[in-house]
Write a protein that holds these residues in place. Structure first.
Motif, PDB file in Angstrom:
ATOM      1  N   THR A   8     -36.303  -6.732 -16.130  1.00  0.00           N
ATOM      2  CA  THR A   8     -36.216  -7.815 -15.141  1.00  0.00           C
ATOM      3  C   THR A   8     -36.088  -7.129 -13.788  1.00  0.00           C
ATOM      4  O   THR A   8     -35.430  -6.088 -13.678  1.00  0.00           O
ATOM      5  CB  THR A   8     -34.991  -8.726 -15.366  1.00  0.00           C
ATOM      6  OG1 THR A   8     -33.811  -8.046 -14.912  1.00  0.00           O
ATOM      7  CG2 THR A   8     -34.816  -9.110 -16.839  1.00  0.00           C
ATOM      8  N   GLY A   9     -36.739  -7.683 -12.764  1.00  0.00           N
ATOM      9  CA  GLY A   9     -36.701  -7.036 -11.449  1.00  0.00           C
ATOM     10  C   GLY A   9     -37.362  -5.670 -11.477  1.00  0.00           C
ATOM     11  O   GLY A   9     -37.037  -4.791 -10.689  1.00  0.00           O
ATOM     12  N   GLY A  10     -38.316  -5.522 -12.374  1.00  0.00           N
ATOM     13  CA  GLY A  10     -38.969  -4.215 -12.557  1.00  0.00           C
ATOM     14  C   GLY A  10     -39.853  -3.803 -11.401  1.00  0.00           C
ATOM     15  O   GLY A  10     -40.294  -2.658 -11.331  1.00  0.00           O
ATOM     16  N   SER A  11     -40.104  -4.753 -10.486  1.00  0.00           N
ATOM     17  CA  SER A  11     -40.955  -4.403  -9.340  1.00  0.00           C
ATOM     18  C   SER A  11     -40.142  -3.843  -8.179  1.00  0.00           C
ATOM     19  O   SER A  11     -40.692  -3.494  -7.142  1.00  0.00           O
ATOM     20  CB  SER A  11     -41.738  -5.637  -8.882  1.00  0.00           C
ATOM     21  OG  SER A  11     -40.839  -6.715  -8.733  1.00  0.00           O
ATOM     22  N   GLY A  12     -38.821  -3.736  -8.343  1.00  0.00           N
ATOM     23  CA  GLY A  12     -37.970  -3.206  -7.273  1.00  0.00           C
ATOM     24  C   GLY A  12     -37.895  -1.685  -7.292  1.00  0.00           C
ATOM     25  O   GLY A  12     -38.600  -1.005  -8.060  1.00  0.00           O
ATOM     26  N   PHE A  13     -37.050  -1.145  -6.447  1.00  0.00           N
ATOM     27  CA  PHE A  13     -36.883   0.300  -6.257  1.00  0.00           C
ATOM     28  C   PHE A  13     -36.558   1.010  -7.590  1.00  0.00           C
ATOM     29  O   PHE A  13     -37.299   1.903  -8.036  1.00  0.00           O
ATOM     30  CB  PHE A  13     -35.775   0.491  -5.204  1.00  0.00           C
ATOM     31  CG  PHE A  13     -35.265   1.878  -4.996  1.00  0.00           C
ATOM     32  CD1 PHE A  13     -36.068   2.996  -5.197  1.00  0.00           C
ATOM     33  CD2 PHE A  13     -33.955   2.083  -4.548  1.00  0.00           C
ATOM     34  CE1 PHE A  13     -35.579   4.291  -4.983  1.00  0.00           C
ATOM     35  CE2 PHE A  13     -33.466   3.352  -4.324  1.00  0.00           C
ATOM     36  CZ  PHE A  13     -34.278   4.460  -4.548  1.00  0.00           C
ATOM     37  N   VAL A  14     -35.509   0.607  -8.245  1.00  0.00           N
ATOM     38  CA  VAL A  14     -35.105   1.274  -9.488  1.00  0.00           C
ATOM     39  C   VAL A  14     -36.147   0.998 -10.576  1.00  0.00           C
ATOM     40  O   VAL A  14     -36.546   1.904 -11.322  1.00  0.00           O
ATOM     41  CB  VAL A  14     -33.697   0.793  -9.936  1.00  0.00           C
ATOM     42  CG1 VAL A  14     -33.307   1.412 -11.272  1.00  0.00           C
ATOM     43  CG2 VAL A  14     -32.649   1.119  -8.864  1.00  0.00           C
ATOM     44  N   GLY A  15     -36.601  -0.255 -10.648  1.00  0.00           N
ATOM     45  CA  GLY A  15     -37.536  -0.650 -11.694  1.00  0.00           C
ATOM     46  C   GLY A  15     -38.827   0.159 -11.686  1.00  0.00           C
ATOM     47  O   GLY A  15     -39.326   0.553 -12.746  1.00  0.00           O
ATOM     48  N   LYS A  16     -39.359   0.430 -10.488  1.00  0.00           N
ATOM     49  CA  LYS A  16     -40.627   1.176 -10.408  1.00  0.00           C
ATOM     50  C   LYS A  16     -40.444   2.595 -10.935  1.00  0.00           C
ATOM     51  O   LYS A  16     -41.287   3.111 -11.672  1.00  0.00           O
ATOM     52  CB  LYS A  16     -41.105   1.233  -8.964  1.00  0.00           C
ATOM     53  CG  LYS A  16     -41.791  -0.036  -8.521  1.00  0.00           C
ATOM     54  CD  LYS A  16     -42.348   0.144  -7.129  1.00  0.00           C
ATOM     55  CE  LYS A  16     -42.987  -1.135  -6.646  1.00  0.00           C
ATOM     56  NZ  LYS A  16     -42.972  -1.263  -5.216  1.00  0.00           N
ATOM     57  N   ASP A  49     -39.020 -18.546 -13.452  1.00  0.00           N
ATOM     58  CA  ASP A  49     -38.548 -19.310 -12.300  1.00  0.00           C
ATOM     59  C   ASP A  49     -37.139 -19.760 -12.660  1.00  0.00           C
ATOM     60  O   ASP A  49     -36.944 -20.699 -13.433  1.00  0.00           O
ATOM     61  CB  ASP A  49     -39.486 -20.505 -12.054  1.00  0.00           C
ATOM     62  CG  ASP A  49     -39.086 -21.260 -10.801  1.00  0.00           C
ATOM     63  OD1 ASP A  49     -37.903 -21.168 -10.403  1.00  0.00           O
ATOM     64  OD2 ASP A  49     -39.956 -21.932 -10.221  1.00  0.00           O
ATOM     65  N   LEU A  50     -36.187 -19.052 -12.087  1.00  0.00           N
ATOM     66  CA  LEU A  50     -34.799 -19.275 -12.506  1.00  0.00           C
ATOM     67  C   LEU A  50     -34.300 -20.654 -12.093  1.00  0.00           C
ATOM     68  O   LEU A  50     -33.482 -21.253 -12.794  1.00  0.00           O
ATOM     69  CB  LEU A  50     -33.904 -18.160 -11.947  1.00  0.00           C
ATOM     70  CG  LEU A  50     -34.303 -16.776 -12.465  1.00  0.00           C
ATOM     71  CD1 LEU A  50     -33.677 -15.670 -11.650  1.00  0.00           C
ATOM     72  CD2 LEU A  50     -33.955 -16.623 -13.930  1.00  0.00           C
ATOM     73  N   LYS A  51     -34.844 -21.164 -10.967  1.00  0.00           N
ATOM     74  CA  LYS A  51     -34.395 -22.495 -10.509  1.00  0.00           C
ATOM     75  C   LYS A  51     -34.810 -23.557 -11.524  1.00  0.00           C
ATOM     76  O   LYS A  51     -34.136 -24.557 -11.711  1.00  0.00           O
ATOM     77  CB  LYS A  51     -35.010 -22.811  -9.142  1.00  0.00           C
ATOM     78  CG  LYS A  51     -34.321 -22.030  -8.031  1.00  0.00           C
ATOM     79  CD  LYS A  51     -34.754 -22.531  -6.657  1.00  0.00           C
ATOM     80  CE  LYS A  51     -34.269 -21.568  -5.605  1.00  0.00           C
ATOM     81  NZ  LYS A  51     -35.342 -20.949  -4.858  1.00  0.00           N
ATOM     82  N   GLY A  71     -31.974  -9.027  -8.992  1.00  0.00           N
ATOM     83  CA  GLY A  71     -30.871  -9.534  -8.177  1.00  0.00           C
ATOM     84  C   GLY A  71     -31.204  -9.470  -6.710  1.00  0.00           C
ATOM     85  O   GLY A  71     -31.932  -8.582  -6.266  1.00  0.00           O
ATOM     86  N   GLU A  72     -30.696 -10.429  -5.966  1.00  0.00           N
ATOM     87  CA  GLU A  72     -30.874 -10.440  -4.505  1.00  0.00           C
ATOM     88  C   GLU A  72     -30.215  -9.201  -3.908  1.00  0.00           C
ATOM     89  O   GLU A  72     -29.171  -8.752  -4.400  1.00  0.00           O
ATOM     90  CB  GLU A  72     -30.169 -11.669  -3.904  1.00  0.00           C
ATOM     91  CG  GLU A  72     -30.822 -12.998  -4.227  1.00  0.00           C
ATOM     92  CD  GLU A  72     -32.050 -13.277  -3.365  1.00  0.00           C
ATOM     93  OE1 GLU A  72     -32.213 -12.638  -2.312  1.00  0.00           O
ATOM     94  OE2 GLU A  72     -32.845 -14.141  -3.767  1.00  0.00           O
ATOM     95  N   GLY A  73     -30.804  -8.659  -2.840  1.00  0.00           N
ATOM     96  CA  GLY A  73     -30.224  -7.509  -2.149  1.00  0.00           C
ATOM     97  C   GLY A  73     -28.800  -7.825  -1.681  1.00  0.00           C
ATOM     98  O   GLY A  73     -28.548  -8.906  -1.149  1.00  0.00           O
ATOM     99  N   ILE A  74     -27.890  -6.887  -1.894  1.00  0.00           N
ATOM    100  CA  ILE A  74     -26.480  -7.169  -1.584  1.00  0.00           C
ATOM    101  C   ILE A  74     -26.189  -7.070  -0.086  1.00  0.00           C
ATOM    102  O   ILE A  74     -25.354  -7.804   0.440  1.00  0.00           O
ATOM    103  CB  ILE A  74     -25.581  -6.253  -2.451  1.00  0.00           C
ATOM    104  CG1 ILE A  74     -25.669  -6.763  -3.891  1.00  0.00           C
ATOM    105  CG2 ILE A  74     -24.123  -6.243  -1.963  1.00  0.00           C
ATOM    106  CD1 ILE A  74     -24.842  -6.097  -4.908  1.00  0.00           C
ATOM    107  N   VAL A  75     -26.897  -6.171   0.593  1.00  0.00           N
ATOM    108  CA  VAL A  75     -26.590  -6.016   2.026  1.00  0.00           C
ATOM    109  C   VAL A  75     -27.777  -6.435   2.914  1.00  0.00           C
ATOM    110  O   VAL A  75     -27.928  -5.939   4.016  1.00  0.00           O
ATOM    111  CB  VAL A  75     -26.137  -4.572   2.364  1.00  0.00           C
ATOM    112  CG1 VAL A  75     -24.782  -4.271   1.785  1.00  0.00           C
ATOM    113  CG2 VAL A  75     -27.157  -3.546   1.889  1.00  0.00           C
TER     114      VAL A  75
END
Ligand SMILES: NC(=O)c1ccc[n+]([C@@H]2O[C@H](COP(=O)([O-])OP(=O)(O)OC[C@H]3O[C@@H](n4cnc5c(N)ncnc54)[C@H](OP(=O)(O)O)[C@@H]3O)[C@@H](O)[C@H]2O)c1
Length: 303
Positions: A8-16, A49-51, A71-75
């Protein structure tokens, strides 16, 4: 047939990065994303679509392992009440949705590995070294991580091995934290934040990806693991090392804490406070960090 890992969220920094490591190690990868993406020969994309509580179930049903990074960016934005809710729910709702698909379909996976963060220990500025046994703090990050991890434990009630990776600040090439701070140093406005004494526990993205791989494959891993170096880097130490690698010396005075509190509100905690965190537990599993020296790690990321 290759074992399948659903990210999940595999397209983000860690996921890639993790995707590359998994493919190199013979896994097939699926990614759950909010947006439509084109499959590649080695990655299959699925939508959710989580909503609307919607997920393409096939993603979960064909998985041998699940890694939860979404997850949404924390900062990214000020911590308003609405933003805090979004930060928490973008981490817990995906787990609830996956839990219901697993349960309704009597489906199991070999492991469910989730991101978490060292923020669970709260905005501690003392010299105490936090281990996985240290209780969660009562501030926003502490309670958010605790609820996030408790939701992961729900998956454990299905008899599935669960692992939580309490991650420090991740360094990568022009990515994540460094992508945010390097431009200000390059424009000559790099500065120490507050007293600069706050600890800044960090990890190189290659080490983090290997920790995830180990958590997937090592059946002996259960529960929470800190994923960061225990080298006692502080904000001042980091800022000075970064400036020197970039070929500058810091001329700006330290940015006072009160200014950051006005500019960032409660989110200023994330930069003004820090924790000392032990990495002994992950090392006891046999994991060896490749990047342990701050200067060499920053050089690796910046060149
Ligand atoms: N990077 C760090 O320094 C660090 C440190 C500590 C902990 N962590 C944790 O590690 C995890 C991965 O970090 P990362 O740096 O890879 O994060 P990232 O680059 O921001 O990627 C997170 C992914 O989550 C998905 N996402 C964002 N908002 C979402 C929402 N509202 N609902 C569902 N999915 C959403 C996005 O994927 P789609 O757009 O494809 O849906 C995004 O690509 C996060 O949980 C993060 O908190 C990271």
């Amino acid at each position: 047939m290759a074992q399948n890992v659903l990210l999940t969220g595999g397209s983000g920094f860690v996921g890639k990065h993790l995707t590359d490591v998994l493919i190199d190690n013979g896994f097939s990868v699926s990614v759950l994303s909010r947006s439509e993406q084109k499959d590649t020969p080695s990655i299959t994309y699925y939508k959710w679509d989580l909503k609307k509580n919607f997920v393409e179930k096939e993603a979960v049903l064909k998985a041998d392992y699940i890694v939860h990074l979404a997850g949404e960016g924390i900062v990214e934005k000020r911590w308003t009440k609405k933003r805090k809710k979004a930060i928490l729910e973008s981490r817990t709702k995906p787990i609830e949705l996956i839990y219901s698909v697993l349960k309704e379909n009597n489906k199991t996976v070999k492991a469910f590995v989730s991101a978490s963060a060292i923020g669970i220990y709260g905005a501690i500025t003392s010299h105490k070294i936090c281990t996985e046994e240290t209780p969660p703090a009562n501030d926003f990050l502490g309670t958010t991580c605790q609820v996030w991890e408790n939701t992961v434990d729900k998956i454990n009630t299905l008899g599935i091995r669960t692992v939580k990776i309490r991650t420090g600040i991740v360094f990568g090439k022009n990515e994540g934290f460094l992508k945010k701070v390097v431009p200000s140093f390059n424009s000559g406005f790099g500065a120490v934040l507050g007293t600069g004494k706050q600890y800044l526990p960090w990890i190189h993205i290659d080490d983090l990806s290997e920790i995830y791989l180990k958590a997937i494959t090592d059946e002996g891993m259960h529960g929470a693991y800190n994923a960061c170096i225990t080298d006692n880097t502080t904000n001042a130490g980091f800022s000075k090392t970064l400036a020197s690698i970039l070929g500058y010396s810091i001329w700006m005075p330290a940015i006072p804490a009160f200014f950051l509190k006005i500019a960032l509100g409660e989110m200023s905690q994330a930069v003004l406070k820090g924790q000392r965190v032990s990495s002994q537990k992950i090392q006891k599993t046999g994991f060896e960090f490749q990047f342990t020296d701050l200067e060499k790690t920053l050089l690796n990321c910046l060149h």
